[in-house]
Motif scaffolding. Structure first.
Motif, PDB file in Angstrom:
ATOM      1  N   GLU A 279      61.860  73.642  62.417  1.00 26.68           N
ATOM      2  CA  GLU A 279      63.158  73.052  62.740  1.00 26.68           C
ATOM      3  C   GLU A 279      63.518  71.949  61.743  1.00 26.68           C
TER       4      GLU A 279
ATOM      5  N   THR B  90      71.294  63.473  66.775  1.00 20.97           N
ATOM      6  CA  THR B  90      70.226  64.429  66.483  1.00 20.97           C
ATOM      7  C   THR B  90      69.673  65.055  67.752  1.00 20.97           C
TER       8      THR B  90
ATOM      9  N   LEU C 281      71.319  71.107  72.329  1.00 15.07           N
ATOM     10  CA  LEU C 281      72.325  72.154  72.490  1.00 15.07           C
ATOM     11  C   LEU C 281      71.967  73.414  71.700  1.00 15.07           C
ATOM     12  N   LYS C 282      71.255  73.247  70.570  1.00 14.27           N
ATOM     13  CA  LYS C 282      70.860  74.395  69.764  1.00 14.27           C
ATOM     14  C   LYS C 282      69.518  74.969  70.195  1.00 14.27           C
ATOM     15  N   GLY C 283      68.915  74.370  71.220  1.00 20.55           N
ATOM     16  CA  GLY C 283      67.621  74.847  71.674  1.00 20.55           C
ATOM     17  C   GLY C 283      66.467  74.376  70.821  1.00 20.55           C
ATOM     18  N   GLU C 284      66.711  73.398  69.928  1.00 23.08           N
ATOM     19  CA  GLU C 284      65.658  72.845  69.073  1.00 23.08           C
ATOM     20  C   GLU C 284      65.074  71.611  69.764  1.00 23.08           C
TER      21      GLU C 284
ATOM     22  N   GLU D 184      66.989  71.769  58.978  1.00 30.26           N
ATOM     23  CA  GLU D 184      67.994  70.712  59.015  1.00 30.26           C
ATOM     24  C   GLU D 184      68.268  70.084  57.655  1.00 30.26           C
TER      25      GLU D 184
ATOM     26  N   HIS E  75      70.616  68.921  79.079  1.00 25.99           N
ATOM     27  CA  HIS E  75      69.895  70.178  78.830  1.00 25.99           C
ATOM     28  C   HIS E  75      68.396  69.887  78.910  1.00 25.99           C
TER      29      HIS E  75
ATOM     30  N   ALA F  67      72.381  67.353  69.453  1.00 22.85           N
ATOM     31  CA  ALA F  67      72.552  68.574  68.661  1.00 22.85           C
ATOM     32  C   ALA F  67      71.331  69.480  68.804  1.00 22.85           C
ATOM     33  N   GLY F  68      70.144  68.878  68.750  1.00 23.52           N
ATOM     34  CA  GLY F  68      68.935  69.666  68.901  1.00 23.52           C
ATOM     35  C   GLY F  68      68.825  70.312  70.269  1.00 23.52           C
TER      36      GLY F  68
END
Length: 326
Positions: free
Chosen positions: A161, A228, A234-237, A165, A92, A231-232
């Motif tokens: 962000e 981390t 994929l969540k757009g973070e 978390e 991504h 996950a970030g």
């Protein structure tokens, strides 16, 4: 050999899980003492991504295995950029929005350059260790100061962000103490599993403990960063994904190298400075240039090139272990 490999993998999984639970419980306990959530996120949780490397390097240093200690710290920095950032960008594409990150990047590069000063003589002394720990303290104070400013202005995506978390407010101290006890049991046991079986594997393949620390152990201890960042992404973070890598790389140099220097100062393998330091410096400079470009975007092409760089680097270590750049 198969048993040693299986035990090494199990040890790495337990080490990462134990470190995660230690950070989780520490964050809850700090909150109960009234420490602001932002400081918890930027310090306790930030340092937590480097906790597996710190535990391994501390244990290795207490047993005189400095090549593993130093190799784990430097290998993790290289792995963070080439493997983890490259893989995340390929999955991504990432865009850096946070001005806080753009302030941290030059700091990461400066700390990496200072690391070269300490390793230039192929030795880590207690004075080197004190200097590195002092750098960690200054960095913590700096990051808290600029993060508080960003929080007051409410204009930085990284701080928002980071706060999102943190553990939920309904998790109490009893749960925190239980997880703390679990972590304190798992961490020493898993650390010895990792180091002892990594030594067996090194002997079996006829490679040095330094190479094992640079590759197998560093990849395993970088699993929190991997989780981390993915996950970030994929969540757009994107900012927390990139920001955690920057913080982890600074802590790996300042703390993960600093503490072994205090525990077991002495001479290092000459390949650490002549080969591995220059790879770490080169990929750190590349990371900085990619993030500071005008588009602030780390695309799939950059991710693919970083991953290819990781494959080339690991292949070089095992096929041409005597290659140096200095």
């Amino acid at each position: 050999m198969l048993v040693a490999t299986a035990l090494l993998i199990i040890g790495l999984v337990l080490l990462v899980y134990g470190a995660d639970r230690l950070v989780f419980s520490a964050a809850i306990l700090c909150r109960s003492f009234g420490i602001p959530p932002l400081i918890i996120g930027m310090t306790v949780v930030g340092i937590g991504t480097s906790l597996p490397e710190l535990i391994v390097s501390f244990s290795a240093a207490t047993h005189g295995q400095m090549d593993i200690a130093v190799g784990t710290a430097m290998g993790s920095n290289i792995t963070n950029i080439l493997l983890i950032l490259g893989g995340a960008a390929l999955l991504h594409p990432l865009t850096v929005h946070s001005n806080l990150i753009r302030r941290e990047l030059p700091l990461m590069l400066l700390v990496t350059l200072l690391c070269g000063v300490t390793l230039f003589d192929n030795e880590l002394s207690r004075n080197d260790g004190l200097g590195l720990i002092a750098i960690a303290a200054v960095y913590l104070l700096f990051i808290i100061k600029i993060a508080r400013q960003a929080e007051r202005d409410n204009n930085d995506s990284l701080t928002r962000e980071q706060l999102a978390e943190l553990p939920r407010d309904d998790v109490g101290n009893t749960v925190a103490f239980l997880w703390l006890a679990v972590a304190l049991i798992l961490l020493p046991m898993s650390t010895r599993m990792v180091i002892d079986n990594a030594t067996v594997i090194a002997d079996y393949f006829g490679v040095s403990e330094l190479v094992i620390g640079l590759t197998i152990i560093s990849v395993g201890t970088s699993l929190p960063e991997l989780a981390t960042v993915i996950a970030g992404a994929l969540k757009g973070e994107d900012d927390i994904a990139v920001g955690n890598l920057i913080g982890s790389n600074i802590y790996n140099i300042a703390i993960v190298l600093g503490i072994p220097a205090l525990i077991h100062p002495g001479t290092l393998d000459t390949a650490i400075f002549a080969r591995d330091y220059w790879v770490m410096l080169g990929v750190s400079a590349l990371f900085t240039l990619i993030c500071l470009q005008r588009s602030r975007r780390i695309g799939r092409l950059a991710g693919a090139l970083l991953l290819c760089g990781f494959i080339v680097w690991v292949g070089m270590l095992y096929m041409f272990p005597s290659v140096t750049f200095w």
